[in-house]
Design an enzyme around this catalytic site. Sequence first.
Site, PDB file in Angstrom:
ATOM      1  N   LYS A 262       0.871  -1.179   0.000  1.00  0.00           N
ATOM      2  CA  LYS A 262       0.000   0.000   0.000  1.00  0.00           C
ATOM      3  C   LYS A 262       0.905   1.225   0.000  1.00  0.00           C
ATOM      4  O   LYS A 262       1.630   1.468   0.965  1.00  0.00           O
ATOM      5  CB  LYS A 262      -0.914   0.013   1.217  1.00  0.00           C
ATOM      6  CG  LYS A 262      -1.867   1.195   1.221  1.00  0.00           C
ATOM      7  CD  LYS A 262      -2.827   1.090   2.388  1.00  0.00           C
ATOM      8  CE  LYS A 262      -3.982   2.071   2.314  1.00  0.00           C
ATOM      9  NZ  LYS A 262      -3.659   3.414   1.967  1.00  0.00           N
ATOM     10  N   ARG A 282      -8.329  11.137  -7.280  1.00  0.00           N
ATOM     11  CA  ARG A 282      -9.259  10.267  -6.584  1.00  0.00           C
ATOM     12  C   ARG A 282     -10.670  10.859  -6.579  1.00  0.00           C
ATOM     13  O   ARG A 282     -11.674  10.152  -6.631  1.00  0.00           O
ATOM     14  CB  ARG A 282      -8.744  10.107  -5.151  1.00  0.00           C
ATOM     15  CG  ARG A 282      -9.582   9.259  -4.285  1.00  0.00           C
ATOM     16  CD  ARG A 282      -9.196   9.524  -2.837  1.00  0.00           C
ATOM     17  NE  ARG A 282     -10.128   8.857  -2.001  1.00  0.00           N
ATOM     18  CZ  ARG A 282      -9.854   7.788  -1.284  1.00  0.00           C
ATOM     19  NH1 ARG A 282      -8.643   7.290  -1.290  1.00  0.00           N
ATOM     20  NH2 ARG A 282     -10.778   7.222  -0.563  1.00  0.00           N
ATOM     21  N   PHE A 352      -1.952  -0.384 -10.300  1.00  0.00           N
ATOM     22  CA  PHE A 352      -2.525  -1.546  -9.597  1.00  0.00           C
ATOM     23  C   PHE A 352      -3.828  -2.082 -10.188  1.00  0.00           C
ATOM     24  O   PHE A 352      -4.319  -3.100  -9.750  1.00  0.00           O
ATOM     25  CB  PHE A 352      -2.654  -1.292  -8.094  1.00  0.00           C
ATOM     26  CG  PHE A 352      -3.517  -0.116  -7.696  1.00  0.00           C
ATOM     27  CD1 PHE A 352      -4.888  -0.176  -7.805  1.00  0.00           C
ATOM     28  CD2 PHE A 352      -2.926   1.033  -7.187  1.00  0.00           C
ATOM     29  CE1 PHE A 352      -5.673   0.897  -7.417  1.00  0.00           C
ATOM     30  CE2 PHE A 352      -3.704   2.122  -6.802  1.00  0.00           C
ATOM     31  CZ  PHE A 352      -5.094   2.044  -6.922  1.00  0.00           C
TER      32      PHE A 352
HETATM   33  P1  AMP Z   1      -7.262   4.830   2.293  1.00  0.00           P
HETATM   34  O1  AMP Z   1      -6.964   6.096   1.558  1.00  0.00           O
HETATM   35  O2  AMP Z   1      -6.597   4.722   3.607  1.00  0.00           O
HETATM   36  O3  AMP Z   1      -8.759   4.524   2.323  1.00  0.00           O
HETATM   37  O4  AMP Z   1      -6.644   3.635   1.444  1.00  0.00           O
HETATM   38  C1  AMP Z   1      -7.020   3.345   0.156  1.00  0.00           C
HETATM   39  C2  AMP Z   1      -6.105   4.055  -0.800  1.00  0.00           C
HETATM   40  O5  AMP Z   1      -4.820   3.457  -0.810  1.00  0.00           O
HETATM   41  C3  AMP Z   1      -6.538   3.946  -2.238  1.00  0.00           C
HETATM   42  O6  AMP Z   1      -7.547   4.857  -2.552  1.00  0.00           O
HETATM   43  C4  AMP Z   1      -5.259   4.220  -2.995  1.00  0.00           C
HETATM   44  O7  AMP Z   1      -5.100   5.618  -3.162  1.00  0.00           O
HETATM   45  C5  AMP Z   1      -4.169   3.786  -2.032  1.00  0.00           C
HETATM   46  N1  AMP Z   1      -3.368   2.638  -2.479  1.00  0.00           N
HETATM   47  C6  AMP Z   1      -2.044   2.521  -2.270  1.00  0.00           C
HETATM   48  N2  AMP Z   1      -1.587   1.367  -2.749  1.00  0.00           N
HETATM   49  C7  AMP Z   1      -2.641   0.720  -3.293  1.00  0.00           C
HETATM   50  C8  AMP Z   1      -2.824  -0.537  -3.933  1.00  0.00           C
HETATM   51  N3  AMP Z   1      -1.805  -1.381  -4.100  1.00  0.00           N
HETATM   52  N4  AMP Z   1      -4.074  -0.881  -4.338  1.00  0.00           N
HETATM   53  C9  AMP Z   1      -5.115  -0.044  -4.151  1.00  0.00           C
HETATM   54  N5  AMP Z   1      -5.008   1.146  -3.554  1.00  0.00           N
HETATM   55  C10 AMP Z   1      -3.800   1.536  -3.116  1.00  0.00           C
END
Ligand code: AMP
Length: 572
Positions: A262, A282, A352
């Site tokens: 991530k 996003r 990804f």
């Molecule tokens: P969060 O922002 O904490 O809800 O985490 C989700 C976000 O992580 C996604 O919207 C992406 O921007 C990010 N992200 C980073 N690495 C990945 C990955 N390998 N697959 C999907 N999302 C990712």
Amino acid sequence: MIFLKAITVPTLFKTLAELCENLKSTTKRNAMINLVASFILQLEVRETSAAVLMLIGRAFPKWDQRVLEVSWAALGTIIRKILNLSDEAYFQAFDKTGDAGEAIESLFREGKIRRQSTLFQNELTILEVHRSFNAIAGITGTGSRERKERLLETLFSSATPLEVKYIVKILIGEMRTGFHEGLMELTVSHAYRIPLKVVQRASMLAGDIGEVATLAKNKGEEGLQRLKLKVFRPLKPMLAQKIESITEALKEHGGKTALEHKIDGARVQIHKSRSIVKIFSRRLTDVTSSLPEIVELCQNEIEEAEVVLEGELVAVNKKGKPMPFQNLMRRFRRIHKINRIAEEIPIRLYLFDLLYINGKSLINQKYTKRRERLGKLAGSIPLTKNIIASDPDVAEEFYKQAIKEGHEGLMLKNLDSLYTPGVRGKKWLKMKKVLEPLDLVVIAAEYGYGRRHGWLSDYHLAAQDPDTNELLTVGKTFKGLTDAEIIEMTKRLKGLTVRREGNKVIVVPQIVVEVSYNEVQKSPKYSCGMALRFARITRIRYDKSVNEVDTIHKVREIYNNQFQRKSRAPQL
Ligand code: AMP
């Protein structure tokens, strides 16, 4: 022969406000749907989208990054000015009701304001309110606050108290009529006799229920059916739910899952058709012009004619190690002198997902299939590192490696999962490393509004500087506490209040709280030069006194340590 052009009469904003009042006093779902359905059936095509969005408390569609950015303080200033009110009288109105819109409505009812016009022809229409919102959102640059205030002042002065109430509610995005987007989808389905599934799918693809309602009115079911994933029309991103452990994730995904690094950057959706590349953030805003090297990279590396890709952008140093999130944001905001900043803050793209290829949508294909195809077409663009694992030890090792490489944690994706735009389900899970929480003291608090009306619910948090014995603010948060805890905090803080400054109270520093956060950022906002990103209170520390809160040195140390994992940033 004389042809008479059909004269359409624009719908008044008053009609929308009255409908909202009716919705508020209606508890039955079906009755609400019937009310709104007959309203939208009578709208003109050109006002449908605006009206539909306003009914669910939005000035713009979700994907539209424009915001009205009218702060609570600015609203207060304008209202006091128009009504010639003292601060006291203004705050008193809020003490009487828990609803900001209602408080302002009552002030306008009592106030003797000179309406700009009382003539029928000057009654506000939905389109006029919509245009005002557009104008407000379009104001940028120096003096924008004053110009926004002037526009709002004009809008308020031509509105009735009931209309002011709903303009304010839309401005702050809190309608409180109980009518939300899901009900609007049901209403569109009911009004135009289109199956709900068709409406929901269209809403997901368009990311805009206003557009869907307009299309339904204009083109019916067929129009919605024809709505397809198209290059250059961004779709809502699939979201992930948080999970605390890898074993939990493995269980959720049936014993086997795909793990991906991530990356702590910014999500982008890349649309390419031949040599034209567009990049959306996003929130589905077009950010192409800030990222010329990413455009070029996709043009050079991806041979397929048409694709829609998803990935994460991260700022890196010369060695390719991730840099603080802040640096990336500077890249996103910049629209001038791009080349210079591109050199200063290089960025890297990790892909990804693949959602579309040469006329075919892949969102109904399984994760494994999409990922495999993505790998084949990405050229030299790296994918997020991934493994498929069923052994918790292997997965744990992979997690440790992700953290060691400076990443945020893991994404865990169900192998058979389809891509569901806009949905935060369990098919995608996320697991993040946590930074050691800090114990900080509350030195001031602000009253909330809406549901938190009358509660001191926004807290200013400080660490101690042992060299000067001062308490220095490092962050502010309204997150983390339960309603019961906020009520208790309010009681305690009222007892500790030294003075009130508008909506804020300055208190004797006594209440210590444990605070989690995602990162310590460099920030000019506070005198210590640092600020906690995404601070949230995890516990009230009844057992700690103000002398025991963490020091500013510790916050600085955490800031500096972040970059031993990530690349070096300016030391503080
Ligand atoms: P969060 O922002 O904490 O809800 O985490 C989700 C976000 O992580 C996604 O919207 C992406 O921007 C990010 N992200 C980073 N690495 C990945 C990955 N390998 N697959 C999907 N999302 C990712």
